[in-house]
Design an enzyme around this catalytic site. Structure first.
Site, mmCIF file in Angstrom:
data_model
loop_
_atom_site.group_PDB
_atom_site.id
_atom_site.type_symbol
_atom_site.label_atom_id
_atom_site.label_comp_id
_atom_site.label_asym_id
_atom_site.label_seq_id
_atom_site.Cartn_x
_atom_site.Cartn_y
_atom_site.Cartn_z
ATOM 1 N N HIS A 9 0.838 -1.217 0.000
ATOM 2 C CA HIS A 9 0.000 0.000 0.000
ATOM 3 C C HIS A 9 0.872 1.266 0.000
ATOM 4 O O HIS A 9 2.010 1.267 0.502
ATOM 5 C CB HIS A 9 -0.908 0.001 1.228
ATOM 6 C CG HIS A 9 -0.140 0.018 2.528
ATOM 7 N ND1 HIS A 9 0.367 1.172 3.073
ATOM 8 C CD2 HIS A 9 0.236 -0.985 3.346
ATOM 9 C CE1 HIS A 9 1.009 0.887 4.175
ATOM 10 N NE2 HIS A 9 0.958 -0.417 4.375
ATOM 11 N N THR A 21 1.893 0.157 13.150
ATOM 12 C CA THR A 21 0.489 0.142 12.717
ATOM 13 C C THR A 21 -0.142 -1.234 12.854
ATOM 14 O O THR A 21 -1.193 -1.373 13.490
ATOM 15 C CB THR A 21 0.401 0.616 11.243
ATOM 16 O OG1 THR A 21 1.216 1.765 11.080
ATOM 17 C CG2 THR A 21 -1.017 0.952 10.869
ATOM 18 N N ARG A 60 -5.882 0.838 4.074
ATOM 19 C CA ARG A 60 -4.743 1.384 3.314
ATOM 20 C C ARG A 60 -4.409 0.497 2.115
ATOM 21 O O ARG A 60 -4.005 0.983 1.063
ATOM 22 C CB ARG A 60 -3.522 1.621 4.221
ATOM 23 C CG ARG A 60 -3.008 0.405 5.000
ATOM 24 C CD ARG A 60 -2.069 0.875 6.099
ATOM 25 N NE ARG A 60 -1.356 -0.182 6.818
ATOM 26 C CZ ARG A 60 -1.819 -0.867 7.859
ATOM 27 N NH1 ARG A 60 -3.054 -0.630 8.292
ATOM 28 N NH2 ARG A 60 -1.074 -1.768 8.474
ATOM 29 N N GLU A 87 -1.563 -6.934 7.531
ATOM 30 C CA GLU A 87 -0.209 -6.730 8.047
ATOM 31 C C GLU A 87 0.029 -7.660 9.242
ATOM 32 O O GLU A 87 -0.925 -8.141 9.876
ATOM 33 C CB GLU A 87 -0.062 -5.253 8.467
ATOM 34 C CG GLU A 87 1.294 -4.859 9.031
ATOM 35 C CD GLU A 87 2.476 -5.174 8.100
ATOM 36 O OE1 GLU A 87 2.679 -6.371 7.777
ATOM 37 O OE2 GLU A 87 3.217 -4.249 7.745
ATOM 38 N N HIS A 182 0.842 -5.559 2.563
ATOM 39 C CA HIS A 182 1.612 -4.781 3.558
ATOM 40 C C HIS A 182 3.084 -5.192 3.606
ATOM 41 O O HIS A 182 3.446 -6.301 3.187
ATOM 42 C CB HIS A 182 0.972 -5.004 4.927
ATOM 43 C CG HIS A 182 -0.481 -4.680 4.924
ATOM 44 N ND1 HIS A 182 -0.967 -3.454 5.306
ATOM 45 C CD2 HIS A 182 -1.558 -5.415 4.524
ATOM 46 C CE1 HIS A 182 -2.291 -3.443 5.158
ATOM 47 N NE2 HIS A 182 -2.677 -4.625 4.685
ATOM 48 N N ASN A 184 5.095 -6.352 5.922
ATOM 49 C CA ASN A 184 5.487 -7.650 6.499
ATOM 50 C C ASN A 184 4.685 -8.822 5.947
ATOM 51 O O ASN A 184 5.237 -9.924 5.814
ATOM 52 C CB ASN A 184 5.399 -7.598 8.026
ATOM 53 C CG ASN A 184 6.438 -6.662 8.600
ATOM 54 O OD1 ASN A 184 7.638 -6.913 8.522
ATOM 55 N ND2 ASN A 184 5.975 -5.529 9.155
HETATM 56 O O1 2PG Z 1 3.942 -0.436 11.389
HETATM 57 C C1 2PG Z 1 3.818 -1.499 10.748
HETATM 58 O O2 2PG Z 1 2.810 -2.202 10.794
HETATM 59 C C2 2PG Z 1 4.970 -1.964 9.865
HETATM 60 C C3 2PG Z 1 4.842 -1.502 8.451
HETATM 61 O O3 2PG Z 1 4.756 -0.131 8.312
HETATM 62 O O4 2PG Z 1 6.150 -1.475 10.452
HETATM 63 P P1 2PG Z 1 7.609 -2.073 10.224
HETATM 64 O O5 2PG Z 1 8.084 -1.595 8.917
HETATM 65 O O6 2PG Z 1 8.376 -1.466 11.347
HETATM 66 O O7 2PG Z 1 7.559 -3.552 10.338
#
Ligand code: 2PG
Length: 229
Positions: A9, A21, A60, A87, A182, A184
């Site tokens: 996204h 998030t 998102r 995510e 997302h 992850n």
């Molecule tokens: O905040 C989140 O859910 C993730 C993606 O934005 O964060 P990170 O990149 O730190 O894994």
């Protein structure tokens, strides 16, 4: 040849504020809307016609898919939503500033959770208001399978499971599939598709709004993959 396009996204309001998030349903920022439009332009430029679009349940990713398809003049495309593409659930870190978390727990633990494979963040209690079972979006999902905080390994189980449940057969039928998801959840899928080790996945980052194309033979072996421009 089955084709799979993965897109993370566009940037959300919390990406810009550097806040974890996870499953918090934060919408795209103005910059993220532009990234989604740009991804749609890229599809158009490459004359890619999508057969089926998949998105997570989070707005998102949904809005990115909608804007991208609208820009690519493919709003008719059958679009399916599933929570298993969400995510990674970031447990008690959801809503917290990433720098503040890093400073409070130290670099090693922070990186193990954030980019490592099997270290989960602090898990939510069942009664925490961030438990997805309190969100009407998940009212049809058995609460026992909804996460309260996940390692990348946990995320990988559900994402890869959904890939084989709903997507793999379409690719084997030579369909062109778009997945809007997302950072992850896509790292988990990419690790599976590209056979990336649990150690090397630490170094994989997925940029917002950048479509990546995978081409498969009928046995779902990757023939090639590259970033679309
Ligand atoms: O905040 C989140 O859910 C993730 C993606 O934005 O964060 P990170 O990149 O730190 O894994």
């Amino acid at each position: 040849m089955g084709k799979l396009i993965l897109v993370r996204h566009g940037k959300s309001e919390w990406n810009l504020k550097n806040i974890f998030t996870g499953w918090t349903d934060i919408d795209l920022a103005a910059e993220g809307i532009e990234e989604a439009k740009n991804a749609g332009e890229i599809l158009k430029r490459n004359t890619i016609e999508i057969d089926i679009c998949f998105s997570s349940y989070l707005k998102r990713a949904i809005r990115t898919a909608w804007i991208l398809l609208e820009t690519a003049e493919q709003m008719h495309v059958d679009t399916r939503y599933h929570w298993k593409l969400n995510e990674r659930h970031y447990g008690d870190w959801q809503g917290k500033n990433k720098e503040e978390v890093r400073n409070s727990i130290g670099e090693d633990y922070f990186l193990n959770v954030r980019r490592g494979y099997d270290t989960p963040p602090p898990i939510l209690s069942k009664e925490d208001e961030r438990n997805p079972k309190f969100d009407p979006k998940y009212s049809r999902v058995n609460p026992s399978v909804l996460p309260l905080g996940e390692s990348l390994k946990d995320t990988s189980k559900r994402v890869v499971n959904y890939f084989f449940e709903a997507i793999a057969a379409q690719l084997a039928k030579d369909r062109t599939i778009l997945i809007s998801a997302h950072g992850n959840s896509l790292r988990a899928l990419i690790a599976h598709l590209e056979h990336i080790s649990t150690l090397d996945i630490e170094k994989v980052e997925v940029n917002t709004g950048v479509p990546h194309l995978y081409e498969f033979d009928g046995n779902l072996n990757i023939l090639n993959h590259h970033r679309l421009k």
